[in-house]
Design a protein around this motif. Structure first.
Motif, short mmCIF file in Angstrom:
data_model
loop_
_atom_site.label_atom_id
_atom_site.label_comp_id
_atom_site.label_asym_id
_atom_site.label_seq_id
_atom_site.Cartn_x
_atom_site.Cartn_y
_atom_site.Cartn_z
N PRO A 260 1.00 -1.22 0.01
CA PRO A 260 0.09 -0.17 0.01
C PRO A 260 0.88 1.13 -0.09
N ARG A 261 2.13 1.32 0.84
CA ARG A 261 2.55 2.53 0.81
C ARG A 261 3.36 2.61 -0.61
N ALA A 262 3.89 1.52 -1.48
CA ALA A 262 4.34 1.85 -2.68
C ALA A 262 3.16 2.36 -3.72
N VAL A 263 1.89 1.74 -3.64
CA VAL A 263 0.97 2.38 -4.34
C VAL A 263 0.73 3.74 -3.97
N ALA A 264 0.48 3.98 -2.90
CA ALA A 264 0.16 5.41 -2.84
C ALA A 264 1.41 6.38 -3.27
N TRP A 265 2.60 6.11 -2.97
CA TRP A 265 3.64 6.91 -3.30
C TRP A 265 3.50 6.99 -5.05
N CYS A 266 3.02 6.00 -5.80
CA CYS A 266 3.03 6.03 -7.25
C CYS A 266 1.72 6.84 -7.51
N ALA A 267 0.91 6.73 -6.77
CA ALA A 267 -0.37 7.69 -7.02
C ALA A 267 -0.10 8.87 -6.96
N ASP A 268 0.40 9.17 -5.74
CA ASP A 268 0.82 10.71 -5.53
C ASP A 268 1.76 11.48 -6.40
N ALA A 269 2.67 10.45 -6.91
CA ALA A 269 3.67 11.28 -7.64
C ALA A 269 3.61 10.77 -9.34
N ASP A 270 1.96 10.28 -9.30
CA ASP A 270 1.65 9.95 -10.79
C ASP A 270 2.81 9.26 -11.43
N LEU A 271 3.15 8.06 -11.12
CA LEU A 271 4.22 7.26 -11.83
C LEU A 271 3.77 6.08 -12.70
N TRP A 272 2.33 6.07 -12.70
CA TRP A 272 1.61 4.91 -13.47
C TRP A 272 2.26 4.37 -14.89
N THR A 369 1.13 -3.21 -12.18
CA THR A 369 0.56 -3.50 -13.49
C THR A 369 -0.73 -3.38 -13.67
N ALA A 370 -1.39 -4.39 -12.56
CA ALA A 370 -2.69 -4.31 -12.61
C ALA A 370 -3.58 -3.21 -12.43
N LEU A 371 -3.12 -2.16 -11.62
CA LEU A 371 -3.41 -1.06 -11.06
C LEU A 371 -3.47 0.23 -12.19
N ALA A 372 -2.34 -0.22 -12.81
CA ALA A 372 -1.82 1.00 -13.97
C ALA A 372 -3.03 1.13 -14.79
N ARG A 373 -3.95 0.39 -15.18
CA ARG A 373 -4.79 0.58 -16.24
C ARG A 373 -5.94 1.55 -15.72
N HIS A 374 -5.96 1.52 -14.41
CA HIS A 374 -7.19 2.49 -13.52
C HIS A 374 -6.46 3.97 -13.40
N ARG A 375 -5.11 3.94 -13.30
CA ARG A 375 -4.60 5.06 -12.57
C ARG A 375 -5.17 5.60 -11.71
N PRO A 376 -5.09 4.67 -10.42
CA PRO A 376 -5.81 5.08 -9.29
C PRO A 376 -5.22 6.43 -8.60
N GLU A 377 -6.03 7.10 -7.92
CA GLU A 377 -5.73 8.20 -6.89
C GLU A 377 -6.23 8.01 -5.40
N VAL A 378 -5.24 8.43 -4.64
CA VAL A 378 -5.67 8.06 -3.13
C VAL A 378 -6.73 9.12 -2.71
N ARG A 379 -7.68 8.48 -2.03
CA ARG A 379 -8.84 9.10 -1.73
C ARG A 379 -8.96 9.41 -0.17
N ALA A 380 -8.47 8.38 0.85
CA ALA A 380 -8.29 8.61 1.94
C ALA A 380 -7.10 7.55 2.49
N ALA A 381 -6.32 7.92 3.59
CA ALA A 381 -5.26 7.10 4.09
C ALA A 381 -5.21 7.29 5.71
N ARG A 382 -5.15 6.21 6.36
CA ARG A 382 -5.02 6.38 7.82
C ARG A 382 -3.87 5.49 8.11
N ALA A 383 -2.81 6.19 8.92
CA ALA A 383 -1.63 5.18 9.35
C ALA A 383 -2.02 4.29 10.60
#
Length: 400
Positions: A260-272, A369-383
């Protein structure tokens, strides 16, 4: 400042929260000392540079069973004989057996297990719905671990037990008073995990009871992995070697923290886009900057030198993997990735290298790779304030 730079700043700012919300004092201290290659604070030596980190792992004899270390905490999962506290031929033999199970062929056999989970759990994104990546990672890791170990147990149930056991054991890694009820909680959590990993007793004829698969069969609902389990989970109790419990804890907790941390970073920095054009480089860089296991607590069993700092028997070592890998100052860049010898440091080194690195890399690559087709963005995150490793308790994403 470019939009790419702004995205990286946003990603780093969000990722920092998993440290500050869960272990603010510890990680503030580490951040304050990270400019030194190695330094001593009382009886503790903190290693930050790649050289000091490698010194601590490969050039100083380590006490594998000391209190407050990974090995000491893992020992609570069984009765000794764990991979952490073995020496000599026993240690090498266990690592060799594990390496074979997690080698290229073993990982290829496991891959259909997590691909099936990804296909099913990511499907809501196509319909405009949200998903919780932490819950997805828990099922993915738990189902994979069950298949690896050959136990018939629900992946989410196994993941929950492994995460609880790790969180209870992790109290011993941190400074502060460990109270009797903490130890009782750790014992109950370990017992629960071992119960899940121990097959039911054989029937009168010596075969497993009806409805209970024999050791080595894949988990229910998962494709057959085509190979026997790594080890017999029936040995993972107080009278056994705890190998199955240790593997479950290590594989599940690093995956639930790291993916999840990697996905969040990928989404925030738009590395898809890199998940399609350079997936391996993207995976390596995200694993480097997120460093699912950011530090390794160890105790020296003998004298040595760590980054120029003398170390004696009994000294505590804090080997900071995220600093050694440059996670604190170098953003992920798939077009100019860090050298492999640096990126690899988040998986340890030498005889202390993580045998599950291949599995971790491929699981994250497939997830991205599976997420890239959706280009997801983070809507909410709780540590997650209770987890053994810095991570999110929930990470809600949706397709853009």
């Amino acid at each position: 400042m470019s939009s790419a730079d702004l995205g990286q700043r946003r990603a780093r700012r969000r990722d920092r929260m998993v440290y500050l919300r869960a272990h603010p004092v510890l990680f503030t201290l580490l951040a304050a000392t990270r400019r030194r290659a190695a330094l001593r604070l009382g009886g503790t030596v903190i290693a930050n540079s790649p050289t000091a980190y490698l010194d601590g792992l490969t050039r100083v004899p380590l006490d594998r069973t000391a209190e407050g270390t990974t090995g000491g905490a893992a020992g609570r999962l069984g009765g000794g004989g764990l991979l952490f506290d073995q020496e000599g031929d026993d240690h090498r033999g266990s690592r060799r057996s594990l390496a074979e199970s997690l080698g290229a062929d073993g990982v290829a056999r496991l891959r259909p297990v997590w691909l099936a989970v990804l296909e099913r759990r990511l499907a809501p994104l196509a319909d405009g719905r949200t998903i919780d990546l932490v819950d997805v990672a828990a099922e993915l890791s738990g189902t994979t671990a069950a298949a690896l170990l050959g136990v018939d147990v629900d992946g989410r149930e196994l993941a929950a037990a492994a995460r609880t056991a790790a969180a209870a054991a992790a109290r011993e890694h941190l400074p502060g008073l460990t109270l009797p009820h903490h130890r009782r909680a750790a014992h109950r959590a370990a017992a629960r995990l071992n119960a899940l990993l121990t097959p039911a007793p054989a029937g009168p004829s010596g075969s497993s009871p009806v409805g209970s698969p024999s050791v080595g069969s894949p988990s229910v609902g998962s494709p057959s992995v085509g190979s026997p389990s790594v080890g017999d989970p029936s040995t993972s109790g107080p009278s056994g070697d705890g190998l199955a419990a240790m593997l479950a804890v290590a594989a599940i907790n690093t995956t639930v923290a790291g993916v999840p941390r990697a996905v969040a970073w990928c989404a925030d920095a738009d590395l898809w886009a890199y998940a399609e054009s350079a997936p391996e480089a993207l995976t390596a860089e995200l694993l480097r900057v997120t460093a699912a296991t950011p530090l390794l607590p160890r105790v020296a069993a003998g004298g040595g030198v760590v980054g120029g700092c003398p170390v004696g028997a009994g000294d505590r070592l804090i080997l900071v993997a995220r600093h050694a890998a440059g996670a604190h100052h170098r953003d992920p860049d798939p077009t100019d990735p860090a050298p492999a010898r640096i990126a690899q440091l988040v998986f340890g080194a030498g005889p202390h290298a993580c045998p599950g690195a291949r599995l971790a890399r491929l699981q994250l690559t497939d997830t991205l790779t599976a997420l890239a087709r959706h280009r997801p963005e983070v809507r909410a995150a709780r540590a997650d304030r209770r987890s053994a490793l810095p991570g999110w308790s929930s990470l809600i994403v949706a397709a853009r």
